[in-house]
Design a protein around this motif. Structure first.
Motif, PDB file in Angstrom:
ATOM      1  N   GLY A   1       0.828  -1.202   0.000  1.00 57.08           N
ATOM      2  CA  GLY A   1       0.000   0.000   0.000  1.00 57.08           C
ATOM      3  C   GLY A   1       0.856   1.243   0.000  1.00 57.08           C
TER       4      GLY A   1
ATOM      5  N   ALA B   1       1.288   5.518   1.804  1.00 58.33           N
ATOM      6  CA  ALA B   1       0.888   6.458   2.857  1.00 58.33           C
ATOM      7  C   ALA B   1       1.725   7.718   2.760  1.00 58.33           C
TER       8      ALA B   1
ATOM      9  N   GLU C   1      -3.253   8.772  -5.005  1.00 64.06           N
ATOM     10  CA  GLU C   1      -4.135   7.883  -4.252  1.00 64.06           C
ATOM     11  C   GLU C   1      -4.098   8.216  -2.765  1.00 64.06           C
ATOM     12  N   CYS C   2      -2.916   8.610  -2.283  1.00 69.86           N
ATOM     13  CA  CYS C   2      -2.803   9.032  -0.879  1.00 69.86           C
ATOM     14  C   CYS C   2      -3.677  10.259  -0.619  1.00 69.86           C
TER      15      CYS C   2
ATOM     16  N   GLU D   1      -6.297  11.243  -2.329  1.00 73.52           N
ATOM     17  CA  GLU D   1      -7.712  10.886  -2.456  1.00 73.52           C
ATOM     18  C   GLU D   1      -8.215  10.215  -1.182  1.00 73.52           C
ATOM     19  N   ARG D   2      -7.423   9.273  -0.630  1.00 71.41           N
ATOM     20  CA  ARG D   2      -7.826   8.581   0.593  1.00 71.41           C
ATOM     21  C   ARG D   2      -7.864   9.550   1.775  1.00 71.41           C
ATOM     22  N   ALA D   3      -6.858  10.446   1.851  1.00 68.54           N
ATOM     23  CA  ALA D   3      -6.812  11.395   2.962  1.00 68.54           C
ATOM     24  C   ALA D   3      -7.994  12.360   2.924  1.00 68.54           C
ATOM     25  N   LYS D   4      -8.427  12.732   1.731  1.00 65.70           N
ATOM     26  CA  LYS D   4      -9.577  13.628   1.600  1.00 65.70           C
ATOM     27  C   LYS D   4     -10.880  12.898   1.927  1.00 65.70           C
ATOM     28  N   ASP D   5     -11.026  11.697   1.374  1.00 67.37           N
ATOM     29  CA  ASP D   5     -12.286  10.965   1.555  1.00 67.37           C
ATOM     30  C   ASP D   5     -12.457  10.467   2.987  1.00 67.37           C
ATOM     31  N   ASP D   6     -11.371   9.957   3.583  1.00 63.73           N
ATOM     32  CA  ASP D   6     -11.482   9.299   4.882  1.00 63.73           C
ATOM     33  C   ASP D   6     -11.104  10.185   6.065  1.00 63.73           C
TER      34      ASP D   6
END
Length: 249
Positions: free
Chosen positions: A37, A39, A225-226, A228-233
């Motif tokens: 993954g 981060a 992708e980092c 996108e995940r940080a914004k969504d989650d």
């Protein structure tokens, strides 16, 4: 985006998120990617010179006195060096054209025998090398000299609809390095009618294949992708940090 003028580092400047000049804070981020993954592992708030020249304004935003102006590539270089000094295992360092154009970043990595695949713009200044050492050229010009058989289809990683396939080609750069490390200009071409190209400067271990370098170049999207995940989650795009210390917590 930030309204007002008191948040640390806020200014009218280019925002990659907005794709235009906005009143915003801008950060430089370091991401780590592996087979398990990815981060975000480090970040620095960019301070425009309009801030670092105004120490009273800096003090009001809790910016330490010793913090001076630094370009984004210089900030990235410091974060990469800190990660490598801490023993973070790293096969390749990746970055977009803002960082690929910085020769001091490339020299630092080469001195450490740290492989990299760094994007550059098509008009990036280069020397042709060899018998034409002092002749000026560019990635775009060198790519125009490829023959049809020089291109090969390789995947740049997995996408939502399967492997992201592009045509790839490379040309060996005639620079020598201890340890046998090789310098390449790597070129990616879309398989659509547009044939749009992207260019990378490469410092790779001896014997690295074109398919391997193509896969490495594709990993740069891990930082997207980092985000996108940080914004969504985690609400990164709702960041309300105003002070220097708040931004770095």
């Amino acid at each position: 985006m930030k309204k007002g003028d008191r948040s640390a580092g806020v200014a009218r400047q280019y925002s990659g998120t907005a794709g235009r000049i906005e009143n915003s804070q801008v950060g430089v981020f370091l991401a780590y990617a592996s087979r398990y993954g990815q981060a975000l592992v480090d970040r620095r708030l960019y301070l425009p010179e309009s801030w670092t020249r105004d120490r009273a304004r800096c003090a009001r935003a809790s910016i330490p006195e010793m913090v001076e102006f630094a370009t984004k590539p210089k900030m990235a270089r410091a974060m990469v060096e800190a990660a490598l000094d801490a023993g973070v295992p790293c096969a390749y360092v990746l970055g977009d054209a803002v960082y690929g154009a910085d020769s001091s970043l490339r020299r630092m990595l080469e001195a450490r025998e740290q492989p990299y695949v760094l994007a550059v713009r098509g008009a990036h200044f280069m020397r042709r090398g060899g018998d034409r050492l002092f002749e000026e050229t560019s990635p775009e010009e060198l790519a125009s000299e490829f023959e049809p058989d020089d291109w090969a289809c390789h995947a740049a990683g997995e996408g939502a609809k399967g492997p992201r396939l592009y045509d790839w080609a490379r040309i060996r750069r005639p620079w020598t390095s201890k340890g046998g490390f090789e310098h390449w200009l790597l070129v990616r071409r879309k398989r659509s009618t547009s044939g749009e190209k992207a260019y990378y400067l490469v410092f790779a271990p001896p014997g690295s294949s074109l398919a391997e370098l193509a896969a490495v170049a594709g990993l740069r999207w891990a930082i997207e992708e980092c985000f996108e995940r940080a914004k969504d989650d985690l609400g990164l795009d709702h960041c309300e940090a105003r002070s220097w210390h708040g931004w770095h917590r």
